[in-house]
Design an enzyme around this catalytic site. Structure first.
Site, PDB file in Angstrom:
ATOM      1  N   GLU A 149      -5.178  15.911  -5.521  1.00  0.00           N
ATOM      2  CA  GLU A 149      -4.925  15.322  -7.143  1.00  0.00           C
ATOM      3  C   GLU A 149      -5.578  15.124  -8.489  1.00  0.00           C
ATOM      4  OE1 GLU A 149      -1.356  13.204  -6.992  1.00  0.00           O
ATOM      5  OE2 GLU A 149       0.145  13.877  -8.697  1.00  0.00           O
ATOM      6  N   ASN A 207      -0.118  19.353 -14.200  1.00  0.00           N
ATOM      7  CA  ASN A 207      -0.435  18.258 -12.783  1.00  0.00           C
ATOM      8  C   ASN A 207      -0.120  20.177 -11.964  1.00  0.00           C
ATOM      9  OD1 ASN A 207      -1.661  17.605 -10.866  1.00  0.00           O
ATOM     10  ND2 ASN A 207      -0.264  15.361 -11.329  1.00  0.00           N
ATOM     11  N   LYS A 246       2.552  21.570 -10.402  1.00  0.00           N
ATOM     12  CA  LYS A 246       3.569  20.123  -9.622  1.00  0.00           C
ATOM     13  C   LYS A 246       4.840  21.227  -9.848  1.00  0.00           C
ATOM     14  CE  LYS A 246       3.197  15.646  -8.345  1.00  0.00           C
ATOM     15  NZ  LYS A 246       2.338  14.412  -8.594  1.00  0.00           N
ATOM     16  N   GLU A 300       3.620  10.848 -15.425  1.00  0.00           N
ATOM     17  CA  GLU A 300       3.702  11.732 -15.125  1.00  0.00           C
ATOM     18  C   GLU A 300       5.428  13.001 -16.095  1.00  0.00           C
ATOM     19  OE1 GLU A 300       2.973  13.895 -11.634  1.00  0.00           O
ATOM     20  OE2 GLU A 300       2.637  11.528 -10.359  1.00  0.00           O
ATOM     21  N   CYS A 343       0.876  16.107  -4.485  1.00  0.00           N
ATOM     22  CA  CYS A 343       1.498  14.766  -3.733  1.00  0.00           C
ATOM     23  C   CYS A 343       2.779  14.681  -3.796  1.00  0.00           C
ATOM     24  CB  CYS A 343       1.697  14.241  -5.202  1.00  0.00           C
ATOM     25  SG  CYS A 343       1.141  11.920  -4.961  1.00  0.00           S
ATOM     26  N   ASN A 403      -2.344  11.172  -4.995  1.00  0.00           N
ATOM     27  CA  ASN A 403      -3.168   9.756  -5.712  1.00  0.00           C
ATOM     28  C   ASN A 403      -1.153   8.390  -5.775  1.00  0.00           C
ATOM     29  OD1 ASN A 403      -5.233   9.495  -7.473  1.00  0.00           O
ATOM     30  ND2 ASN A 403      -4.200  12.162  -8.039  1.00  0.00           N
TER      31      ASN A 403
HETATM   32  N1  CDV Z   1       1.318  11.208  -7.858  1.00  0.00           N
HETATM   33  C1  CDV Z   1       2.694  10.598  -6.743  1.00  0.00           C
HETATM   34  O1  CDV Z   1       3.085  12.174  -7.196  1.00  0.00           O
HETATM   35  N2  CDV Z   1       2.981  10.021  -6.227  1.00  0.00           N
HETATM   36  C2  CDV Z   1       4.257   9.884  -6.333  1.00  0.00           C
HETATM   37  C3  CDV Z   1       4.574   8.102  -5.732  1.00  0.00           C
HETATM   38  C4  CDV Z   1       4.494   8.441  -7.777  1.00  0.00           C
HETATM   39  C5  CDV Z   1       5.177   8.083  -5.651  1.00  0.00           C
HETATM   40  C6  CDV Z   1       3.829  10.211  -4.362  1.00  0.00           C
HETATM   41  O2  CDV Z   1       4.895  11.244  -3.916  1.00  0.00           O
HETATM   42  O3  CDV Z   1       2.779   9.991  -4.307  1.00  0.00           O
END
Ligand code: CDV
Length: 308
Positions: free
Chosen positions: A52, A112, A129, A148, A174, A199
């Protein structure tokens, strides 16, 4: 003779990245991605999955006050002048890739996003996303932010499924990997491979009791999604300490059995490469998770009805 596009076995690589400092020039970061793409091609890979926001640090981790700085993190065009070299490398190496990036559309909307790029260097699919974690506003007491909801809109493209070679690919990003719906909707759409980048901070300021479980819960989410939907999952981290935030690694290739076939050993730039058998999807979907024969969505509504 060209590559066999009908093959049901593939070699895939999760291309994990170490931290990208805010001071890094885009060209330097692109060099790192191209090096990984070249390394993957040497290993015979057909599909490389980058994390990501693979072109920048994960800027939602802090409040960006300067408008020019904020703009610098988004791509207006993909490929654009700063990213064309990666697309040229894909064409030259005949490797497809998935790239996470911050997208600014022509009408100034911010997402995103992840793009699937084929071996001709053409974007063939985009996903924006849907499950955006974090907050709109700064959390004063938090050691770092997740903004975000401030920097991106909720994705408006749904969970699309893209034919590619002799299979179908779905993308997620993510936090999507923690939600059962992500995999189920993609599986219903026919996806056999889910590619996702992440991330993920090594600690959760609002839920410290989960800090010791972050790596476990990362793999748990992807393994459960893979098994319960009979699909391959390729999950790729941006790992290590980036602008003061420690992020987990654990990039992995996960089979429809739920087993982790290959996993990252470091928190830096690293290729996690393995061969995958797409017919394993077919076997699991025929013998266990046969949606047509055993899934009963028409009965699920009644379970949610209050008892009284
Ligand atoms: N970038 C993300 O979506 N990170 C989330 C954190 C914030 C919990 C994740 O689900 O890894």
């Amino acid at each position: 003779m060209g590559p066999d596009m009908t093959s049901r076995t593939l070699i895939v690589s999760a291309a994990q990245l170490g931290p990208i400092p805010a001071s890094a020039r885009r060209a330097e970061t692109l060099e790192r991605l191209i090096k990984l793409l070249e390394g993957a091609a040497k290993e015979g890979t057909q599909l490389v999955v980058f994390p990501e926001a693979a072109l920048t640090p994960f800027f939602p981790h802090w409040l960006v006050r300067d408008e020019d700085e904020l703009h610098s993190y988004y791509e207006k065009d993909l490929p654009g002048p700063d990213t064309q070299a990666l697309f040229d490398a894909a064409l030259e190496l005949q490797v497809s890739f998935v790239l996470g990036y911050a997208e600014r559309t022509e009408d100034e909307r911010l997402f995103n996003t992840a793009a699937l790029v084929d071996e001709h260097g053409k974007v063939i699919h985009r996903y924006r996303k849907i499950h955006l974690p974090g907050f709109q506003t700064v959390q004063e007491k938090a050691p770092f932010q997740n903004l975000e909801k401030r920097y991106f809109e909720v994705g408006d493209l749904g969970f699309g499924v893209q034919p590619w070679r002799n299979t179908k690919i779905g993308l997620a990003i993510c936090n999507d990997r923690r939600w059962a719906e992500t995999y189920r909707v993609l599986a219903i759409g026919g996806a056999e491979i889910v590619c996702l980048g992440y991330n993920t901070p090594a600690s959760t300021p609002h839920l410290p009791e989960s800090d010791a479980l972050v790596n476990f819960q990362n793999h748990l989410s992807m393994q459960a999604g893979a098994y319960q939907n009979s699909m391959w999952v390729i999950g790729t981290a941006k790992a290590g300490t980036e602008e003061g935030v420690n992020q987990i690694g654990g990039s992995a290739v996960i089979a429809p059995s739920g087993e982790i076939l290959a996993v990252a050993k470091t928190l830096g730039d690293e290729l996690v490469t393995t061969e995958i058998d797409l017919d394993m999807v077919t076997r699991y979907r025929r013998e266990i998770f046969n949606f047509a024969q055993h899934r009963r969505p028409e009965h699920y509504r009644s379970i949610a009805r209050p008892l009284s």
